[in-house]
Scaffold this active site. Structure first.
Site, PDB file in Angstrom:
ATOM      1  N   ASP A   1       5.025  -0.192  -4.850  1.00 22.96           N
ATOM      2  CA  ASP A   1       5.531   1.171  -5.063  1.00 22.96           C
ATOM      3  C   ASP A   1       6.675   1.189  -6.072  1.00 22.96           C
ATOM      4  O   ASP A   1       6.871   2.191  -6.774  1.00 22.96           O
ATOM      5  CB  ASP A   1       5.971   1.792  -3.728  1.00 22.96           C
ATOM      6  CG  ASP A   1       4.779   2.280  -2.926  1.00 22.96           C
ATOM      7  OD1 ASP A   1       3.799   2.763  -3.537  1.00 22.96           O
ATOM      8  OD2 ASP A   1       4.791   2.145  -1.688  1.00 22.96           O
TER       9      ASP A   1
ATOM     10  N   SER B   1      -0.700   1.829  -3.598  1.00 19.26           N
ATOM     11  CA  SER B   1      -0.008   0.615  -4.064  1.00 19.26           C
ATOM     12  C   SER B   1      -0.904  -0.612  -3.925  1.00 19.26           C
ATOM     13  O   SER B   1      -0.611  -1.664  -4.497  1.00 19.26           O
ATOM     14  CB  SER B   1       1.304   0.413  -3.296  1.00 19.26           C
ATOM     15  OG  SER B   1       1.057   0.250  -1.907  1.00 19.26           O
ATOM     16  N   HIS B   2      -2.000  -0.505  -3.162  1.00 16.67           N
ATOM     17  CA  HIS B   2      -2.888  -1.650  -2.987  1.00 16.67           C
ATOM     18  C   HIS B   2      -4.358  -1.293  -3.211  1.00 16.67           C
ATOM     19  O   HIS B   2      -5.254  -1.956  -2.709  1.00 16.67           O
ATOM     20  CB  HIS B   2      -2.633  -2.320  -1.625  1.00 16.67           C
ATOM     21  CG  HIS B   2      -1.281  -2.945  -1.589  1.00 16.67           C
ATOM     22  ND1 HIS B   2      -0.141  -2.209  -1.349  1.00 16.67           N
ATOM     23  CD2 HIS B   2      -0.864  -4.208  -1.856  1.00 16.67           C
ATOM     24  CE1 HIS B   2       0.924  -3.004  -1.440  1.00 16.67           C
ATOM     25  NE2 HIS B   2       0.510  -4.214  -1.737  1.00 16.67           N
TER      26      HIS B   2
END
Ligand SMILES: NC(=O)C1=CN([C@@H]2O[C@H](COP(=O)(O)OP(=O)(O)OC[C@H]3O[C@@H](n4cnc5c(N)ncnc54)[C@H](OP(=O)(O)O)[C@@H]3O)[C@@H](O)[C@H]2O)C=CC1
Ligand SMILES: O=C(O)C1=NCCCC1
Length: 342
Positions: free
Chosen positions: A193, A52-53
Site C-alpha cells: 500500500d 495491494s496483492h
C-alpha cells in the site's frame, strides 16, 4: 465540442482473469501447475479488492522470476513428521504450491488429531494471506497462518528496521454466514500500500513510517527510499511481529526477514522466508457447537452497533465482481494481454 474519452477501467470475468494470468506466468518461467495456483491466488485478490496483492504484484513476480531468485518450477517436498506435524520444503519456490502439496495431509491430520501444524520453509510468499486460511474455514475448520517478509519495519523502541510487515491471518466457520476471516499486516500499513500511494502521489496518514533520518513522515517515497515502516499499535504490534518471526522463521527452519541477501539477483522482489499454518478441527473440542457459538458472537457484535466485520468489505467487492466482472485498470489489462501473447 464533445470529446470521447476512453474508459480508464475495464471489466473482466474471474475465470478469464485466471486464464490470462496463467498464461503470463507460464510465459515467464513457471510450470503450468505453479502458474495455475498463482493465477488463482492473484485473481482472487483482485476480485476481492485486495489490490495491494492482486495484479499490482505481477511485475514483481515476473522480475523475480527473471532474476533467478525464485524457482518457478520448484516441486515442494512434503514430510509427514508426526501425528500433528507436516513439514514442507518449498524448494525455493512460491509458498502457495507448497501449501497445496500438503493441504490434504494437513486436513487429514487435523481431522484425526484435532489439531495439525504445517511448517513451510525455503519459500517465497508474495501474496495476501487470507486465501491460505479461508478455504479451511469453508470446510468447517479453524485456521491461523503467519508469514514473515523482508526487513522494513522498526521494532517498537528501536532505531533501525529489522522485522518484516509480517501478516497474521485467521479464519473460523460460523453457522449462518460466510466464515469469519481477518488478515492483517503487523506493520501500520502493508508495504504494497505504501508503493501504491507512492505511485499515485498520495500522502499517507500519520504514524505509518519514518524517513531515512528516523523522523516521522507521511511521504511514501521517503519511507521506500531509505526510510522504514512502524509496527501497528506501538509495542503491541511489535510483539506480534516478533512472534511472527519466531513462528514463521525460527520454528519452520525458514529465514528471518533480515537473513537473506538478494543483492546478487537484481530485480528480485519476493522475500525468501517461511510460513506456519495451524489448523484445528473444532468438532473435537466443541462438537457442532463451535459454528453456533461463533455465530452468536457475531450476533452480539452486531447488537452493540458493529456494522463491519473483518472480511465484509472483501465479500461485498467479491459479490460485485461476480455480478459485473472484476474492475481493472484498462492499460494494466492491455499490458497483461500483451505479455500473455494474446
Ligand atoms: N505476503 C506477505 O508477506 C505480506 C502480505 N500482506 C498482505 O497485505 C494485505 C493487507 O494488509 P493490511 O493493510 O494490514 O490490511 P487492512 O488493514 O486493510 O485490513 C486488515 C483486516 O482488517 C479488516 N478491516 C479493515 N478495516 C476494517 C474496519 N473498519 N472494520 C472492520 N474490519 C476492518 C480487513 O477486512 P477487509 O479485507 O474486509 O477490509 C482485514 O481483514 C493482507 O492481505 C496481508 O496478508 C501484508 C504484509 C506482508
Ligand atoms: O505488502 C507487503 O507488506 C508485502 N507483500 C508481499 C511480500 C512482501 C511484503
Amino acid at each position: 465540442m464533445s470529446q470521447v474519452h476512453e474508459q480508464a477501467t475495464a471489466r473482466i470475468g474471474f475465470t478469464e482473469l485466471v486464464a490470462l494470468l496463467h498464461q503470463v506466468f507460464v510465459n515467464h518461467g513457471t510450470s503450468p501447475e505453479v502458474a495455475a495456483i498463482l493465477a488463482h491466488n492473484c485473481a482472487s485478490a483482485e476480485r476481492d479488492g485486495a489490490h495491494s496483492h492482486g495484479v499490482f504484484r505481477i511485475p514483481g513476480y515476473l522480475s523475480t522470476l527473471a532474476s533467478g531468485w525464485v524457482d518457478g518450477k520448484a516441486v515442494p517436498v512434503v514430510t509427514d513428521v508426526a501425528s500433528g506435524f507436516v513439514r514442507v520444503d518449498a524448494a525455493n519456490g512460491f509458498a502457495q504450491p507448497a501449501l497445496e502439496a500438503a493441504r490434504a495431509l494437513l486436513v487429514e491430520k487435523a481431522r484425526s488429531a484435532g489439531i495439525a501444524l504445517m511448517a513451510i520453509h525455503n519459500s517465497h510468499h508474495f501474496a495476501a494471506l487470507w486465501p491460505d486460511v479461508e478455504p479451511f474455514a469453508e470446510e468447517g475448520l479453524v485456521a491461523l497462518s503467519v508469514v514473515n517478509s523482508m526487513t522494513c519495519v522498526v521494532p517498537h523502541g528501536a532505531d533501525r528496521p529489522l522485522f518484516g510487515t509480517n501478516p497474521i491471518a485467521f479464519a473460523a466457520p460460523r453457522a449462518d454466514g460466510l466464515p469469519i476471516v481477518f488478515d492483517l499486516a503487523t506493520s501500520a500499513i502493508a508495504h504494497g500500500d505504501v508503493q501504491i500511494a507512492a505511485r499515485k502521489g498520495e500522502r499517507l496518514p500519520p504514524g505509518m513510517g519514518v524517513d531515512s533520518l528516523g523522523q516521522p513522515t507521511q511521504d511514501p517515497k521517503a519511507i521506500l527510499e531509505g526510510g522504514a515502516l512502524l509496527p501497528f499499535g506501538g509495542h503491541k504490534g511489535s510483539a506480534l511481529s516478533m512472534m511472527v518471526e519466531l513462528l514463521a522463521a525460527a520454528l519452520t527452519g525458514g529465514n528471518f526477514s533480515f537473513e537473506f541477501n538478494w543483492a546478487d539477483h537484481p530485480g528480485a522482489r519476493t522475500p525468501w522466508t517461511g510460513q506456519l499454518l495451524i489448523v484445528i478441527d473444532p468438532s473435537k473440542t466443541a462438537g457442532q457447537a463451535f459454528a453456533e457459538r461463533s455465530q452468536e458472537l457475531v450476533r452480539q457484535m452486531h447488537a452493540v452497533g458493529l456494522r463491519r466485520l473483518p472480511g465484509d468489505r472483501r465479500h461485498r467487492t467479491r459479490a460485485k465482481s461476480q455480478e459485473q466482472g472484476i474492475e481493472i485498470d484498462r492499460k494494466e489489462l492491455e499490458h497483461l494481454q500483451e505479455i500473455a501473447g494474446l
